[in-house]
Structures are given as structure tokens and as C-alpha cells.
Design an enzyme around this catalytic site. Structure first.
Site, PDB file in Angstrom:
ATOM      1  N   HIS A  58      33.418  44.644  32.825  1.00 13.04           N
ATOM      2  CA  HIS A  58      32.755  43.385  33.176  1.00 13.04           C
ATOM      3  C   HIS A  58      31.485  43.156  32.361  1.00 13.04           C
ATOM      4  O   HIS A  58      30.591  42.436  32.794  1.00 13.04           O
ATOM      5  CB  HIS A  58      32.442  43.355  34.671  1.00 13.04           C
ATOM      6  CG  HIS A  58      33.658  43.189  35.488  1.00 13.04           C
ATOM      7  ND1 HIS A  58      34.272  44.243  36.110  1.00 13.04           N
ATOM      8  CD2 HIS A  58      34.404  42.096  35.740  1.00 13.04           C
ATOM      9  CE1 HIS A  58      35.345  43.803  36.723  1.00 13.04           C
ATOM     10  NE2 HIS A  58      35.461  42.512  36.514  1.00 13.04           N
ATOM     11  N   HIS A  62      34.104  38.088  29.053  1.00 12.61           N
ATOM     12  CA  HIS A  62      35.375  38.723  29.386  1.00 12.61           C
ATOM     13  C   HIS A  62      36.174  37.803  30.299  1.00 12.61           C
ATOM     14  O   HIS A  62      35.652  36.844  30.847  1.00 12.61           O
ATOM     15  CB  HIS A  62      35.151  40.075  30.073  1.00 12.61           C
ATOM     16  CG  HIS A  62      34.502  39.957  31.419  1.00 12.61           C
ATOM     17  ND1 HIS A  62      33.144  39.824  31.575  1.00 12.61           N
ATOM     18  CD2 HIS A  62      35.033  39.921  32.659  1.00 12.61           C
ATOM     19  CE1 HIS A  62      32.863  39.721  32.854  1.00 12.61           C
ATOM     20  NE2 HIS A  62      33.996  39.766  33.541  1.00 12.61           N
ATOM     21  N   ASP A  64      38.446  37.869  33.721  1.00 16.16           N
ATOM     22  CA  ASP A  64      38.866  38.642  34.887  1.00 16.16           C
ATOM     23  C   ASP A  64      40.338  38.392  35.134  1.00 16.16           C
ATOM     24  O   ASP A  64      40.772  37.246  35.236  1.00 16.16           O
ATOM     25  CB  ASP A  64      38.081  38.224  36.134  1.00 16.16           C
ATOM     26  CG  ASP A  64      36.669  38.782  36.150  1.00 16.16           C
ATOM     27  OD1 ASP A  64      36.428  39.800  35.483  1.00 16.16           O
ATOM     28  OD2 ASP A  64      35.821  38.200  36.839  1.00 16.16           O
ATOM     29  N   HIS A  68      41.718  41.322  39.765  1.00 21.98           N
ATOM     30  CA  HIS A  68      40.316  41.613  40.079  1.00 21.98           C
ATOM     31  C   HIS A  68      39.884  40.925  41.366  1.00 21.98           C
ATOM     32  O   HIS A  68      39.052  41.440  42.096  1.00 21.98           O
ATOM     33  CB  HIS A  68      39.417  41.173  38.912  1.00 21.98           C
ATOM     34  CG  HIS A  68      37.957  41.300  39.182  1.00 21.98           C
ATOM     35  ND1 HIS A  68      37.342  42.518  39.410  1.00 21.98           N
ATOM     36  CD2 HIS A  68      36.976  40.366  39.259  1.00 21.98           C
ATOM     37  CE1 HIS A  68      36.053  42.314  39.610  1.00 21.98           C
ATOM     38  NE2 HIS A  68      35.804  41.032  39.536  1.00 21.98           N
TER      39      HIS A  68
END
Length: 158
Positions: A58, A62, A64, A68
């Protein structure tokens, strides 16, 4: 922001807005900070350069994976790249610190791309953690999904 031209059948322009990642990059309290370990180095007389990285996934810019934030969500390796590559729009919002971005905070009628990045300016120093950054509301995510937005990003850690 760096502009990259990719050579393909037709040249493609990409704008890289990724923040730099280093040992100074702040991470969520309790998460693994960035650390690079050099095993081999030309400067030390080695015949090649080798290093390893350890950090949270993280860090910096980025995506997710649905796994997640949802118990039955897809892992990132199962996601099609189409979600992440293609036309994108950037919208700026200015809100009080710590407030979630709601549907009324942006002009939903001006969304013209299937991918949207929201610039809040509420996490200004990537080397210093602050807890009062803006984040996306569930209501905004629902409103964007209704408008066929397939990716939404924000310039904060959450």
C-alpha cells in the site's frame, strides 16, 4: 508528472502521476516501511547489481484488489488490465480536511471517461503521515458505478 510516449502501432501518450517511493515515504501506522537492501553493488567492485525490497503493498500509487476490501473479492492477478489502462479524467476537489468525497462534491455530469482520478491535495507531504486526509464515500462509489466508471483513484492513502 512525467509524460511518457509508448511506441506501438500508434504512439500512445501516458501521464505518470505516481509519487516517488523511498525510505522517507510515510506508510499507514504499523505497516511495513520501504526498505532496500543492496546485496551486490558495482561501486563495491561487484560484477552486477543486486538488491531486494521490503515494504507494504500500500505504498505510493497502487491499485487495491477487490480482495483488499471484500471477503470474496478478486485478487489483483485475476483482474483484467482493461480496468487500469485507457482514457482517464482528473477532477480536483477542495474539501475540509478529514471529510469524505460525496457525490455532490463533484459535477457527476462532467464525467467523460470510464476512469476517474480525484485530486484533493489533503495528503500534501508523502514523507509525513497525516490522518485527516480526504477519502471516497460509499455513496460516491455507487454514483460513479451507475455512470459506468470502472476505476476511481484518489491522491491519498485510502
Amino acid at each position: 508528472m512525467r509524460r511518457l510516449t509508448i511506441l506501438a502501432a500508434e504512439p500512445l501518450d501516458y501521464y505518470d502521476i505516481s509519487p516517488e517511493v523511498s525510505e522517507k515515504t510515510a506508510v499507514f501506522p504499523g505497516d511495513s516501511p520501504y526498505r532496500r537492501t543492496v546485496a551486490r553493488d558495482f561501486a563495491k567492485g561487484d560484477r552486477l547489481a543486486l538488491s531486494s525490497l521490503q515494504t507494504t503493498v500500500h505504498i505510493g500509487a497502487h491499485a487495491d484488489a477487490p480482495s483488499h476490501y471484500h471477503a470474496r473479492g478478486q485478487a489483483i492477478d485475476a483482474r483484467a488490465l482493461d480496468y487500469y489502462l485507457g482514457p482517464c479524467q482528473v477532477l480536483a476537489v477542495r474539501l475540509p480536511r478529514g471529510r469524505r468525497v460525496m457525490p455532490g462534491d463533484i459535477d457527476l455530469g462532467k464525467i467523460a471517461a470510464p476512469r476517474l482520478l480525484i485530486c484533493t491535495g489533503s495528503f500534501p507531504d508523502p514523507e509525513r503521515w497525516n490522518d485527516d486526509f480526504n477519502s471516497l464515500s460509499a455513496e460516491l462509489i455507487e454514483a460513479l458505478a451507475e455512470r459506468k466508471v470502472i476505476l476511481v483513484g484518489i491522491d491519498t492513502p485510502s
